[in-house]
Design a protein around this motif. Structure first.
Motif, PDB file in Angstrom:
ATOM      1  N   ASN A  84       0.832  -1.209   0.000  1.00 41.87           N
ATOM      2  CA  ASN A  84       0.000   0.000   0.000  1.00 41.87           C
ATOM      3  C   ASN A  84       0.866   1.258   0.000  1.00 41.87           C
ATOM      4  OD1 ASN A  84      -2.427  -1.368  -0.138  1.00 41.87           O
ATOM      5  ND2 ASN A  84      -2.863  -1.186   2.045  1.00 41.87           N
ATOM      6  N   LYS A  85       1.946   1.252   0.770  1.00 43.47           N
ATOM      7  CA  LYS A  85       2.836   2.417   0.804  1.00 43.47           C
ATOM      8  C   LYS A  85       3.486   2.632  -0.564  1.00 43.47           C
ATOM      9  CE  LYS A  85       3.864   2.557   5.723  1.00 43.47           C
ATOM     10  NZ  LYS A  85       3.540   3.952   5.991  1.00 43.47           N
ATOM     11  N   LEU A  86       3.957   1.558  -1.177  1.00 44.08           N
ATOM     12  CA  LEU A  86       4.576   1.684  -2.493  1.00 44.08           C
ATOM     13  C   LEU A  86       3.561   2.118  -3.550  1.00 44.08           C
ATOM     14  CD1 LEU A  86       6.878  -1.453  -2.417  1.00 44.08           C
ATOM     15  CD2 LEU A  86       7.639   0.926  -2.616  1.00 44.08           C
ATOM     16  N   ILE A  87       2.406   1.502  -3.550  1.00 40.00           N
ATOM     17  CA  ILE A  87       1.367   1.863  -4.517  1.00 40.00           C
ATOM     18  C   ILE A  87       0.997   3.332  -4.355  1.00 40.00           C
ATOM     19  CG2 ILE A  87      -1.074   1.509  -5.105  1.00 40.00           C
ATOM     20  CD1 ILE A  87      -0.543  -1.538  -4.543  1.00 40.00           C
ATOM     21  N   ASN A  88       0.846   3.780  -3.116  1.00 42.79           N
ATOM     22  CA  ASN A  88       0.515   5.178  -2.865  1.00 42.79           C
ATOM     23  C   ASN A  88       1.610   6.099  -3.398  1.00 42.79           C
ATOM     24  OD1 ASN A  88      -1.217   7.243  -1.562  1.00 42.79           O
ATOM     25  ND2 ASN A  88       0.626   7.570  -0.349  1.00 42.79           N
ATOM     26  N   GLY A  89       2.856   5.736  -3.160  1.00 40.38           N
ATOM     27  CA  GLY A  89       3.963   6.548  -3.646  1.00 40.38           C
ATOM     28  C   GLY A  89       3.954   6.694  -5.159  1.00 40.38           C
ATOM     29  N   PHE A  90       3.752   5.584  -5.853  1.00 40.71           N
ATOM     30  CA  PHE A  90       3.756   5.638  -7.315  1.00 40.71           C
ATOM     31  C   PHE A  90       2.500   6.325  -7.854  1.00 40.71           C
ATOM     32  CE2 PHE A  90       7.114   2.497  -6.729  1.00 40.71           C
ATOM     33  CZ  PHE A  90       8.060   2.981  -7.625  1.00 40.71           C
ATOM     34  N   CYS A  91       1.362   6.148  -7.193  1.00 46.55           N
ATOM     35  CA  CYS A  91       0.148   6.864  -7.605  1.00 46.55           C
ATOM     36  C   CYS A  91       0.322   8.370  -7.432  1.00 46.55           C
ATOM     37  CB  CYS A  91      -1.064   6.388  -6.804  1.00 46.55           C
ATOM     38  SG  CYS A  91      -1.706   4.775  -7.294  1.00 46.55           S
ATOM     39  N   ASP A  92       0.982   8.774  -6.363  1.00 45.22           N
ATOM     40  CA  ASP A  92       1.182  10.203  -6.096  1.00 45.22           C
ATOM     41  C   ASP A  92       1.929  10.919  -7.212  1.00 45.22           C
ATOM     42  OD1 ASP A  92      -0.195  10.315  -3.710  1.00 45.22           O
ATOM     43  OD2 ASP A  92       1.599  10.347  -2.436  1.00 45.22           O
ATOM     44  N   GLY A 135      -5.472   7.325  -7.692  1.00 45.57           N
ATOM     45  CA  GLY A 135      -4.381   7.458  -8.648  1.00 45.57           C
ATOM     46  C   GLY A 135      -4.892   7.556 -10.077  1.00 45.57           C
ATOM     47  N   TYR A 136      -5.808   6.661 -10.445  1.00 45.12           N
ATOM     48  CA  TYR A 136      -6.398   6.724 -11.780  1.00 45.12           C
ATOM     49  C   TYR A 136      -7.132   8.034 -11.993  1.00 45.12           C
ATOM     50  CZ  TYR A 136      -5.465   1.824 -12.872  1.00 45.12           C
ATOM     51  OH  TYR A 136      -4.837   0.636 -13.162  1.00 45.12           O
ATOM     52  N   SER A 137      -7.849   8.465 -10.985  1.00 45.97           N
ATOM     53  CA  SER A 137      -8.583   9.723 -11.076  1.00 45.97           C
ATOM     54  C   SER A 137      -7.641  10.891 -11.310  1.00 45.97           C
ATOM     55  CB  SER A 137      -9.382   9.947  -9.789  1.00 45.97           C
ATOM     56  OG  SER A 137      -9.962  11.237  -9.775  1.00 45.97           O
ATOM     57  N   ASN A 138      -6.549  10.923 -10.560  1.00 47.08           N
ATOM     58  CA  ASN A 138      -5.613  12.043 -10.665  1.00 47.08           C
ATOM     59  C   ASN A 138      -4.949  12.143 -12.034  1.00 47.08           C
ATOM     60  OD1 ASN A 138      -6.163  12.880  -8.063  1.00 47.08           O
ATOM     61  ND2 ASN A 138      -4.477  11.727  -7.172  1.00 47.08           N
TER      62      ASN A 138
END
Length: 167
Positions: free
Chosen positions: A84-92, A124-127
């Motif tokens: 979750n932390k990695l996914i959040n980082g890459f989505c950001d 992430g997709y939304s952004n």
């Protein structure tokens, strides 16, 4: 603690590392991590997750991703928080291909995505303006019998409004 002759344990070290990471001082966090290792204090996947989160926070995503094999090499298994932390980082930073790869990797490693995982990917997709990606993700949730949360619906409504989509 050390001045009193009390050696910190993994929980004490994790608190210090976390504070450094939360303050954006990842280099200092790694120095404490190195001291922890030198003193023979066994670290946990929580320690690694804190460091991964800190690296993601300062946008050192490549370094964060490289910690996962290191976690494996010492006999620890990355958990859902790690992913979750990695996914959040890459989505950001809008790197949805990498976030997707991590999403698939967590599933192939026998972990189940949580609502946090889905919320993060949907945002992430939304952004990046990828409504189809967000909707496909929600469809995948429903196939896994995971009910979308209010957060997901809010993200989708916001995406529809920003992209001026009419249903």
């Amino acid at each position: 603690m050390k001045q009193s002759g009390i050696m910190p344990n993994v929980y004490g070290y994790n608190c210090v590392i976390s504070e450094y990471c939360n303050g954006g001082m990842v280099d200092k966090a790694f120095k404490v991590f190195g001291e922890m290792h030198e003193k023979g204090v066994a670290y946990s996947v929580v320690t690694c997750n804190i460091l991964i989160g800190g690296l993601c926070q300062v946008k050192k995503l490549g370094e964060a991703a490289k910690l996962v094999p290191q976690v494996n090499s010492i006999g620890l298994s990355p958990n859902i928080v790690t992913y979750n932390k990695l996914i959040n980082g890459f989505c950001d930073v809008g790197k949805m291909n990498t976030a997707d790869r991590l999403f698939n990797q967590l599933k192939s490693n026998g972990l189940s995505p949580t609502l946090v995982t889905y919320n993060t990917l949907t945002a992430g997709y939304s952004n990046v303006g990828n409504l189809a990606g967000a909707l496909n993700l929600v469809e995948g949730m429903e196939e896994r019998c995971v009910a979308p949360s209010k957060v997901i619906y809010t993200i989708l409504i916001d995406t529809f409004a920003r992209l001026k989509c009419i249903l």
